[in-house]
Motif scaffolding. Sequence first.
Motif, PDB file in Angstrom:
ATOM      1  N   THR A  15       1.130  -1.349   0.005  1.00  0.00           N
ATOM      2  CA  THR A  15       0.101   0.009   0.074  1.00  0.00           C
ATOM      3  C   THR A  15       0.982   1.146   0.115  1.00  0.00           C
ATOM      4  OG1 THR A  15      -0.196   0.372   2.471  1.00  0.00           O
ATOM      5  CG2 THR A  15      -1.595  -1.407   1.449  1.00  0.00           C
ATOM      6  N   ARG A 228     -13.578   7.975   1.424  1.00  0.00           N
ATOM      7  CA  ARG A 228     -12.534   7.101   0.844  1.00  0.00           C
ATOM      8  C   ARG A 228     -11.820   7.348  -0.463  1.00  0.00           C
ATOM      9  NH1 ARG A 228     -12.005   2.677  -1.838  1.00  0.00           N
ATOM     10  NH2 ARG A 228     -14.169   2.681  -2.230  1.00  0.00           N
ATOM     11  N   GLN A 232      -7.903   8.374  -1.090  1.00  0.00           N
ATOM     12  CA  GLN A 232      -7.030   7.558  -1.722  1.00  0.00           C
ATOM     13  C   GLN A 232      -6.677   8.102  -2.868  1.00  0.00           C
ATOM     14  OE1 GLN A 232      -9.558   3.866  -2.504  1.00  0.00           O
ATOM     15  NE2 GLN A 232      -9.102   3.113  -0.333  1.00  0.00           N
ATOM     16  N   ARG A 253     -11.541   2.503  11.109  1.00  0.00           N
ATOM     17  CA  ARG A 253     -11.585   2.253   9.629  1.00  0.00           C
ATOM     18  C   ARG A 253     -11.104   3.306   8.931  1.00  0.00           C
ATOM     19  NH1 ARG A 253     -13.943  -2.033   7.502  1.00  0.00           N
ATOM     20  NH2 ARG A 253     -15.300  -2.182   9.583  1.00  0.00           N
ATOM     21  N   GLU A 254     -11.421   4.637   9.067  1.00  0.00           N
ATOM     22  CA  GLU A 254     -10.941   5.938   8.246  1.00  0.00           C
ATOM     23  C   GLU A 254      -9.597   6.130   8.453  1.00  0.00           C
ATOM     24  OE1 GLU A 254     -14.795   8.840   8.611  1.00  0.00           O
ATOM     25  OE2 GLU A 254     -13.594   8.632  10.380  1.00  0.00           O
ATOM     26  N   GLN A 257      -7.612   3.076   6.530  1.00  0.00           N
ATOM     27  CA  GLN A 257      -7.823   3.434   4.986  1.00  0.00           C
ATOM     28  C   GLN A 257      -6.863   4.490   4.575  1.00  0.00           C
ATOM     29  OE1 GLN A 257     -11.854   3.627   3.871  1.00  0.00           O
ATOM     30  NE2 GLN A 257     -12.054   1.308   4.154  1.00  0.00           N
ATOM     31  N   LEU A 365      -9.343  -2.095   6.287  1.00  0.00           N
ATOM     32  CA  LEU A 365      -9.167  -1.709   4.901  1.00  0.00           C
ATOM     33  C   LEU A 365     -10.275  -1.999   3.830  1.00  0.00           C
ATOM     34  CD1 LEU A 365      -5.385  -2.506   4.560  1.00  0.00           C
ATOM     35  CD2 LEU A 365      -6.246  -0.558   5.308  1.00  0.00           C
ATOM     36  N   GLU A 366     -11.244  -2.615   4.428  1.00  0.00           N
ATOM     37  CA  GLU A 366     -12.485  -2.933   3.569  1.00  0.00           C
ATOM     38  C   GLU A 366     -13.346  -1.606   3.691  1.00  0.00           C
ATOM     39  OE1 GLU A 366     -12.618  -5.476   1.403  1.00  0.00           O
ATOM     40  OE2 GLU A 366     -10.724  -5.943   2.181  1.00  0.00           O
TER      41      GLU A 366
END
Length: 378
Positions: A15, A228, A232, A253-254, A257, A365-366
């Motif tokens: 990543t 997201r 990204q 999660r935030e 990611q 990461l989902e």
Amino acid sequence: MSHFHFSLHKECRHTNARVGVFHTPHGIVETPRFMPVGTLANVKGITPDHLVQAQAQMVLSNTYHLHLQPGEGIVQKAGGLHRFMAWEGPILTDSGGFQVFSLSEMRKIREEGVVFRSPKDGRLIDMTPERSIQIQNALGADVIMAFDECPPGDAGREAVAAATARTYRWLERCIEAHERDDQALFGIVQGGIFLDLRSQAVTDLTKLDLPGYAIGGVSVGESPENIRKVVQHTAPLLPKNKIRYLMGVGTYREMAQAIAAGIDVFDCVIPTRLGRHGAALVKGDRWNLKNAQFKEDFRPLDESCPCYTCQNFTRAYLHHLIKAKEMLAYMLLSLHNVTELIQFTVRIRESILSDRFVEEFGEWLEPEPTHARIDCKP
């Protein structure tokens, strides 16, 4: 800006996640790292000593709120923000842009700046880029943020494009007004959910070669999926040799990611806001300690957590304090929640160093499951 330096130590093979160290006049910030929010020169309910024990390295305060009370002049007379709040580590001050623009019924945007009425006493305040920088220079934080226009998450392309262009013009004025070389001025990338506007903003801002860059205008009403996509897309465009700051997000999660996209530091009011409402963060879940199931539960909140709360008190005791409406309950929960988010980023840092980031944190990461999000902005 010789006082400031970001050194990149390791990059993830799978990543854009990375490990680095940001050097400031008041110490280092080991990245990736969660930064607690101390809007009014205090992290609500937590002493500086407990912040140190929680492994906080940089905390945030807010220009808008401190200008309204007690006023930057008082802070300056006290010897600056570090002495005023008895915090020896690095401090970042937000420019107040988000707070000013959230006063939709009380403010008027002009090219010169924003005129608004104080929600405290009704007085008229003219906040320009120059004035924001003057206030932050007086407060004396290590990192100060450029004054930007933060459009709402549902703003149309034309409005977002105009706000993004104005943010750049205001940044040029902020740079001109900035007078202290012991404070690092960061620029803010705006552009809403429009990825081409984000790309252009990065191109324009990075030409100015600032010590660090932030991604702003997220967590202001967009869907988790749009947040997201923006992060990204935008994070990898920012210079590798500069620290990258994602403003106003702070869930497991935030953050996971965003770290995978190449973000280094975060801030959010979630941990203390939840603590003040009797809720605890435990391994990414939110527990309501008011619930009767905790009445006779004599285990710590989290046996693996090193915080003062988990090392000394039980779920049953916290439940009792909340039911009794004791102030200590909200302090202990806030301390645990802040520690929880800091430790999450510390563990991610260790996993990147050991080449196990995706293996150990893949579940986060989902895409985010559908559920209500909590606003992170102070």
